[in-house]
Design a protein around this motif. Structure first.
Motif, PDB file in Angstrom:
ATOM      1  N   LEU A  77      75.693  62.534  41.425  1.00 54.11           N
ATOM      2  CA  LEU A  77      76.030  61.114  41.392  1.00 54.11           C
ATOM      3  C   LEU A  77      75.523  60.387  42.633  1.00 54.11           C
ATOM      4  CD1 LEU A  77      79.735  60.853  40.120  1.00 54.11           C
ATOM      5  CD2 LEU A  77      77.638  60.265  38.889  1.00 54.11           C
ATOM      6  N   PRO A  78      75.081  59.128  42.492  1.00 54.61           N
ATOM      7  CA  PRO A  78      74.715  58.342  43.677  1.00 54.61           C
ATOM      8  C   PRO A  78      75.963  57.991  44.479  1.00 54.61           C
ATOM      9  CG  PRO A  78      74.628  56.984  41.698  1.00 54.61           C
ATOM     10  CD  PRO A  78      74.847  58.391  41.236  1.00 54.61           C
ATOM     11  N   PRO A  79      75.809  57.660  45.759  1.00 52.23           N
ATOM     12  CA  PRO A  79      76.966  57.412  46.626  1.00 52.23           C
ATOM     13  C   PRO A  79      77.941  56.367  46.087  1.00 52.23           C
ATOM     14  CG  PRO A  79      74.980  57.610  47.955  1.00 52.23           C
ATOM     15  CD  PRO A  79      74.536  57.616  46.523  1.00 52.23           C
ATOM     16  N   HIS A  80      77.429  55.263  45.536  1.00 47.93           N
ATOM     17  CA  HIS A  80      78.323  54.175  45.141  1.00 47.93           C
ATOM     18  C   HIS A  80      79.179  54.486  43.927  1.00 47.93           C
ATOM     19  CE1 HIS A  80      74.794  53.439  42.539  1.00 47.93           C
ATOM     20  NE2 HIS A  80      75.640  52.835  41.724  1.00 47.93           N
ATOM     21  N   LYS A  81      78.897  55.602  43.253  1.00 44.93           N
ATOM     22  CA  LYS A  81      79.689  55.980  42.088  1.00 44.93           C
ATOM     23  C   LYS A  81      80.705  57.081  42.398  1.00 44.93           C
ATOM     24  CE  LYS A  81      76.452  54.561  38.483  1.00 44.93           C
ATOM     25  NZ  LYS A  81      75.735  54.974  37.245  1.00 44.93           N
ATOM     26  N   ARG A  82      80.835  57.429  43.675  1.00 43.20           N
ATOM     27  CA  ARG A  82      81.735  58.537  44.026  1.00 43.20           C
ATOM     28  C   ARG A  82      83.131  58.078  44.427  1.00 43.20           C
ATOM     29  NH1 ARG A  82      78.190  63.504  46.515  1.00 43.20           N
ATOM     30  NH2 ARG A  82      76.368  63.198  45.187  1.00 43.20           N
ATOM     31  N   GLY A  83      83.306  56.772  44.697  1.00 43.69           N
ATOM     32  CA  GLY A  83      84.624  56.259  45.055  1.00 43.69           C
ATOM     33  C   GLY A  83      85.126  56.766  46.387  1.00 43.69           C
ATOM     34  N   ILE A  84      84.211  56.901  47.355  1.00 42.33           N
ATOM     35  CA  ILE A  84      84.535  57.479  48.661  1.00 42.33           C
ATOM     36  C   ILE A  84      84.507  56.402  49.728  1.00 42.33           C
ATOM     37  CG2 ILE A  84      83.583  58.967  50.484  1.00 42.33           C
ATOM     38  CD1 ILE A  84      82.725  60.897  48.306  1.00 42.33           C
ATOM     39  N   GLY A  85      85.467  56.439  50.661  1.00 43.44           N
ATOM     40  CA  GLY A  85      85.424  55.602  51.852  1.00 43.44           C
ATOM     41  C   GLY A  85      84.813  56.387  52.993  1.00 43.44           C
ATOM     42  N   MET A  86      83.979  55.724  53.819  1.00 45.72           N
ATOM     43  CA  MET A  86      83.300  56.442  54.897  1.00 45.72           C
ATOM     44  C   MET A  86      83.265  55.596  56.160  1.00 45.72           C
ATOM     45  SD  MET A  86      79.599  58.342  54.775  1.00 45.72           S
ATOM     46  CE  MET A  86      78.970  59.272  56.187  1.00 45.72           C
TER      47      MET A  86
END
Length: 363
Positions: A77-86
Motif C-alpha cells: 500500500l502507498p503511505p497515504h492509504k495506511r492510516g499512520i501518523g508520523m
C-alpha cells in the motif's frame, strides 16, 4: 481524543528485509508491536531501525517479508492509504501556514468533511498543550513548540499507529526532558494507539517504551522490557548499549557457581552454563562498590570523573578497565593508587560466549 481515536491495530514485521543496491539494510526482521504498546527501536546509526520505521510508513519497499497493521497486509500500500501518523526529527512544518493549517493538512489530504476539521484541529492542539498558538506561524514558535505541533498534526488523523523517528534529537537537553514527560502523558491518554519509536538515545527508550527492540548491523539483537534488558541482558551488545556495563571475559569453573577471571575465582550465578566454557561476566557500574566485599578485585586507579551526583572510577585490573559509579565519595583516591572494588553475586549476569537472540514471533 479519547473516544474518537482509531482503534489501535498493532504492527507485525514478518521476516522483513530491505536492501539498497544489493546491500541488506534490514535483515529478516521478525517483530510484533502489540495494540496500544510503545515499542522503541534502539540502536546505533546504520543499525536498521529507521529503515524498519520507513518500511511501516510505506516509504521503502521490502525485498522480502510482509508488514501488517492489525489484520491488514499493507506491504504494497502507498503511505497515504495506511492510516499512520508520523513525526520526524526536523518537524517538517510548512513555514507559510499557521499552526492550525499545519495540523489540518493531513485531514484535508484525507478529504475529511470541512465542517469536522476545525474540531479535530482544536482537539489535537489541546491534547499537546498548543491550543493558544493556533494562529501563529512556525517561525514564531520554539523548537519544543514546533515539535508539539508536529505531533498534533500526526494525531489529528486519529491514527491507530504513530511512528516517531528521533523526534527529540533536535532539542536541547532541558526541552528533551520536558517532551519525554509529554510523550509519556500522551501515551496514557491514548492507550489504544500503537507507537513505534526510533531512537539511539537509551534514556528515551528506557523512559518511554513498554518494550525495547535492540538493533545492530541490520538485525534484531534483543527484545524485552526496559527492566529485563537492563537487569538481565541476553547479549553482550545489549549489555553495552542499553545502559553501561563492565564486560569481563571469564571461564566457568563448573557446577560450583564460580568463574575464573584472570586466575581469580569469582562467585556468580552460572545457571545452566556448562563448566569449562568461556563466557562474559556483566556487572553494571552502579553495582560496583569501593573497598573490601564479595568478589573483591584489586587494581590501579586510572581515571576519576566527577558527574555531579556520582564519581566514576576507572580501575585497571588484570589488563581490563572496570568502571565503578559511586555516590557520596568524600575522599577521592589519587590516580595510580591501589584500590579494591567488589560486587555482589546476585548483581552479576553471565553471558555464554556467542549468546544471541532467537527473535521469536513476538520479538
Amino acid at each position: 481524543m479519547t473516544g474518537g481515536a482509531t482503534q489501535g491495530s498493532g504492527i507485525r514485521f514478518d521476516q522483513v528485509s530491505v536492501a539498497y543496491g544489493g546491500n541488506i539494510v534490514l535483515d529478516r526482521l521478525d517483530l510484533t508491536v502489540e495494540p496500544g504498546e510503545v515499542m522503541a527501536l534502539l540502536g546505533p546509526s546504520g543499525s536498521g531501525k529507521t529503515t524498519a520505521l520507513r518500511a511501516v510508513a510505506g516509504f521503502v519497499q521490502p525485498v522480502s517479508g510482509r508488514i501488517r497493521l492489525g489484520d491488514r497486509d499493507v506491504t504494497g500500500l502507498p503511505p497515504h492509504k495506511r492510516g499512520i501518523g508520523m513525526v520526524v526529527q526536523q518537524y517538517a512544518l510548512f513555514p507559510h501556514m499557521r499552526v492550525r493549517d499545519n495540523v489540518a493538512f493531513g485531514l484535508k489530504a484525507r478529504k475529511v468533511a470541512k465542517a469536522e476539521i476545525p474540531e479535530r484541529v482544536a482537539e489535537a492542539l489541546e491534547l499537546v498543550g498548543m491550543a493558544a498558538y493556533a494562529t501563529r506561524y512556525p517561525r514564531e514558535l520554539s523548537g519544543g513548540q514546533q515539535q508539539r505541533v508536529a505531533i498534533a498534526r500526526a494525531l489529528a488523523i486519529r491514527p491507530g499507529v504513530l511512528l516517531l523517528d528521533e523526534p527529540l534529537s533536535a532539542l536541547d537537553a532541558q526541552l528533551r526532558s520536558g517532551m519525554l514527560a509529554e510523550l509519556a502523558r500522551l501515551h496514557r491518554e491514548l492507550p489504544d494507539v500503537s507507537i513505534l519509536y526510533v531512537t539511539h538515545d537509551q534514556v528515551e527508550a528506557l523512559t518511554l517504551a513498554d518494550r525495547i527492540a535492540v538493533m545492530d548491523k541490520a538485525r534484531l539483537q534483543d527484545c524485552g522490557t526496559p527492566q529485563e534488558l537492563y537487569r538481565r541482558p541476553r547479549t553482550e551488545f545489549t549489555a553495552s548499549f542499553v545502559g553501561n556495563a563492565n564486560l569481563l571475559p571469564v571461564t566457568v569453573a563448573g557446577t560450583t557457581g564460580a568463574v575464573d577471571f584472570a586466575g581469580q575465582a569469582l562467585a556468580v550465578p552460572t545457571g545452566e552454563v556448562e563448566g569449562g566454557v568461556t563466557a562474559t561476566l556483566c556487572v553494571r557500574p552502579h553495582l560496583v562498590g569501593l573497598g573490601d566485599g564479595p568478589n573483591a578485585l584489586t587494581g590501579t586507579l586510572a581515571e576519576v570523573q566527577w558527574r555531579g551526583s556520582t564519581h566514576r572510577l576507572y580501575v585497571d585490573i588484570h589488563g581490563h578497565r572496570i568502571k565503578a559509579d559511586l555516590r557520596e565519595l568524600r575522599e577521592t583516591p589519587a590516580l595510580g593508587d591501589k584500590v579494591t572494588v567488589h560486587f555482589a553475586a546476585e548483581d552479576a549476569v553471565l553471558l555464554p560466549a556467542g549468546a544471541g537472540f532467537g527473535g521469536g514471533v513476538h520479538g
